[in-house]
Enzyme design. Structure first.
Site, mmCIF file in Angstrom:
data_model
loop_
_atom_site.group_PDB
_atom_site.id
_atom_site.type_symbol
_atom_site.label_atom_id
_atom_site.label_comp_id
_atom_site.label_asym_id
_atom_site.label_seq_id
_atom_site.Cartn_x
_atom_site.Cartn_y
_atom_site.Cartn_z
ATOM 1 N N GLU A 277 0.809 -1.219 0.000
ATOM 2 C CA GLU A 277 0.000 0.000 0.000
ATOM 3 C C GLU A 277 0.843 1.269 0.000
ATOM 4 O O GLU A 277 0.481 2.268 -0.618
ATOM 5 C CB GLU A 277 -0.965 0.007 1.188
ATOM 6 C CG GLU A 277 -2.165 -0.927 1.034
ATOM 7 C CD GLU A 277 -1.864 -2.381 1.303
ATOM 8 O OE1 GLU A 277 -0.731 -2.681 1.759
ATOM 9 O OE2 GLU A 277 -2.739 -3.229 1.069
ATOM 10 N N HIS B 160 -10.234 -5.460 9.644
ATOM 11 C CA HIS B 160 -10.901 -5.213 8.358
ATOM 12 C C HIS B 160 -12.201 -4.429 8.524
ATOM 13 O O HIS B 160 -13.054 -4.462 7.650
ATOM 14 C CB HIS B 160 -11.259 -6.536 7.664
ATOM 15 C CG HIS B 160 -10.118 -7.256 7.044
ATOM 16 N ND1 HIS B 160 -9.162 -7.905 7.780
ATOM 17 C CD2 HIS B 160 -9.768 -7.451 5.750
ATOM 18 C CE1 HIS B 160 -8.293 -8.474 6.971
ATOM 19 N NE2 HIS B 160 -8.620 -8.211 5.724
#
Lengths: 325, 317
Positions: free
Chosen positions: A57, A126
């Site tokens: 990322e 998440h």
């Protein structure tokens, strides 16, 4: 049209017009996108413009910054908000600051998109929401799309703008249905009144807008009042003008958000109301937010950790009775 | 390298050092604040790499005054930036560590160690996508090669075969910690070997740097993919003005200064390119006067106005 299809339409229409627009992220290309937002773009625009990246990322956003410096208009997808934390150096130290530090010599036309929030039992790594952190960073424009039409218009605006945008989606909204109105362009920075009312202003954004709308009928019946529901849409900048008009009319305000209450995004909204509209209020402002816990896996505990239509209705009714609504 | 270029490189090395000594002086007098990282000792690397990579994009670190000048940004605008003036290259809002000038394809000036490497990867992607003939060079220190941003960048640049030159300035110290205490080997090119062609050179020798960077530039721009070039160098000062340099012995410093690139290159100018003492003195005097003018310019330059505080955050208000 579905919410994810509206986002896809925004991509497709902008990419067709400007070949400087590229998109990058994990599984955005050949796979079609984790939430199918980029479906079909790889086949249509090819691997040079729809770029499958490694699970890295920091580089997804870091490369997008460099692409923007080099004259492209990148749209980076991060699979979920928790993973964006790996890119926070690039978002905060580079994407938000390079224009200012260079005294306007650098321009960063780029978008970083990600979904966030509680979906269904994905557990703490998440399920979180990070708009509060990103809205605390000067140099980023932050939009949160709660409905189909806004998603389409706001993403198009963000992609075509010369400024850096954070575009927040919600995991449970991708299959939401709605209409896209292409006959007129909407201002993505303007809050939208989802329901008009007289007695309580309920401010929310992203998926919580839907949950508030589900709670409103019960609140109005129990308290014998009408509620005005405002969808902030733009989290930075905040459309304070729309809030002021509504609060001066209702004199009561509730802020509903999914992120953790301590340091949550609504704290800024309520602080502003307390500073600017104190004498317009007939009751203390009320915040309904997520519990200050990591999101648990167990479904019952998970639902206890965030506002739901039932808990929103129950809390507002109790608050309303205490405050003579 | 012809005589004209050799003279230009010597002039800019001398100019760079004079600039850095002036910066040091005005830091001590209080005209310059913040962190100030001097390039003294590393001028051969900074100047010759920029001369060899004269076209194309450059991303660099916070120790970038000499590179910025060698890239073509006038010393007076760099000095004014150090003095935090509105006429500085970044309007007084960046400072010593953040010099940017897209008109010279020079993008700082990044003070997050290794943080600019992914940006250079993205820019190299843009250049490949646009079919540009020019590549991108990213300059970083040995310390940055221990971070994740570096490794992610090696992987992506190699997978995408990007026109990117990784130039590692190995001065062996990450602030005060020697590289052998944080990495398993002294040569950081070993980290890049599985991904791309690696090269090394003596970073204290301007001619060697020029030759290696030119070769690497040619390779990346002819579709070879990325190249990693490690230049061994030595900084004569502490990491920044806040660092007393107490971790290096006087013997180590003596050994370091024996490799001083300026007298070495001056000798070569005389022996190889037959420059006369007068020619060299003229270059040195010119450099000194440019720096004196730069300091005068910086002293007299305007302070930013209060309204600058909210300027240049966004393009669209």
């Amino acid at each position: 049209m579905l919410y994810r299809e509206a986002l896809n339409k925004a991509y497709d229409e902008t990419m067709a017009k400007d070949e400087n627009i590229v998109t990058l992220g994990e599984d955005v290309g050949r796979y079609g996108g984790s939430y199918r937002v980029t479906e079909g773009l790889y086949e249509k625009y090819g691997e040079k413009r729809v770029i499958d990246t490694p699970i890295a990322e920091l580089s997804i956003v870091g490369n997008a910054v460099g692409m923007a410096i080099g004259g492209l208009r990148p749209v980076a997808e991060i699979m979920t908000a928790n993973f964006a934390l790996l890119a926070f150096d690039q978002i905060i130290n580079h994407m938000s600051k390079l224009r200012y530090m260079s005294n306007g010599k650098l321009t960063l036309p780029m978008v970083v998109r990600f979904p966030q929030g509680v979906s269904r039992q994905l557990a703490a790594q998440h399920s979180e929401s990070y708009e509060q952190m990103l809205c605390a960073v000067p140099g980023l424009k932050v939009l949160a799309a709660s409905d189909v039409n806004y998603a389409y218009h706001a993403l198009k605006h963000a992609i075509m703008s010369d400024d850096p945008f954070i575009f927040i989606e919600h995991e449970l909204l991708y299959n939401k249905k709605g209409e896209v109105d292409t006959s007129s362009v909407i201002d993505p920075f303007k809050a939208q009144i989802r329901k008009e009312g007289e007695d309580i202003t309920i401010i929310s954004y992203l998926k919580m807008v839907d949950d508030v709308m589900l709670a409103v009928e019960r609140i109005e019946k129990e308290l014998d009042c009408t509620c005005e529901v405002i969808d902030l849409c733009s989290l930075n900048p905040i459309d304070y003008e729309t809030l002021q008009t509504s609060i001066e009319k209702s004199s009561r305000v509730v802020m509903v958000e999914e992120d953790h209450k301590t340091g949550g995004f609504g704290a800024q909204v309520v602080a502003w109301i307390a500073e600017e509209l104190f004498y317009a209020l007939d009751a203390p402002p009320f915040r309904i937010a997520g519990a200050d816990v990591p999101i648990p896996y167990n479904r019952h505990l998970e639902l206890l950790s965030i506002p739901t239509p039932d808990s929103i209705a129950a809390q507002i009714i109790e608050w309303g009775r205490k405050n003579d609504v | 390298m012809d005589k004209l270029l050799a003279k230009e490189i010597y002039y800019e090395m001398f100019l760079g050092r004079a600039f850095e000594y002036a910066a040091k002086e005005y830091y001590m007098q209080g005209n310059i604040s913040g962190f100030l990282h001097l390039d003294i000792g590393q001028e051969a690397l900074s100047v010759a790499s920029m001369k060899a990579f004269a076209k194309g994009d450059v991303f660099s670190t916070y120790r970038e005054h000499v590179m910025a000048i060698a890239r073509g940004i006038e010393p007076k605008y760099v000095m004014a930036e150090l003095f935090a003036k509105a006429d500085g290259v970044s309007g007084g809002k960046g400072g010593s560590m953040h010099l940017f000038d897209p008109s010279h394809f020079f993008y700082g000036g990044d003070a997050i160690v290794g943080g600019h490497i992914p940006n250079a990867v993205g820019c190299a992607y843009a250049r490949a996508y646009q079919g540009s003939e020019e590549g991108v060079m990213v300059v970083f220190g040995d310390g940055a090669t221990n971070g994740g941003a570096f490794f992610e960048s090696l992987n992506i640049a190699a997978t995408q075969k990007l026109p990117l030159l990784f130039l590692c300035e190995n001065n062996e110290y990450a602030i005060g910690t020697h590289i052998t205490r944080t990495a398993p080997f002294r040569e950081q090119a070993k980290k890049a070997e599985p991904f791309m062609l690696t090269m090394s050179c003596d970073g204290m020798d301007a001619q060697a740097v020029y030759k290696s960077v030119s070769k690497a530039k040619d390779l990346i721009e002819k579709g070879h993919g990325p190249v990693f070039l490690e230049a061994f160098t030595c900084r004569f000062e502490g990491h920044s003005m806040s660092d007393a340099n107490a971790y290096r012995s006087s013997l180590e410093m003596k050994h370091c200064k024996n490799k001083d690139p300026l007298p070495h290159f001056k000798k070569r100018l005389q022996e190889k390119w037959l420059c006369s003492e007068e020619e060299i003195t003229a270059l040195e005097q010119k450099a000194q006067s440019v720096i004196e003018e730069a300091v005068e310019f910086a002293k007299n330059a305007n302070e930013p106005e209060d309204k600058a505080l909210y300027e240049h955050i966004f393009v669209e208000a």
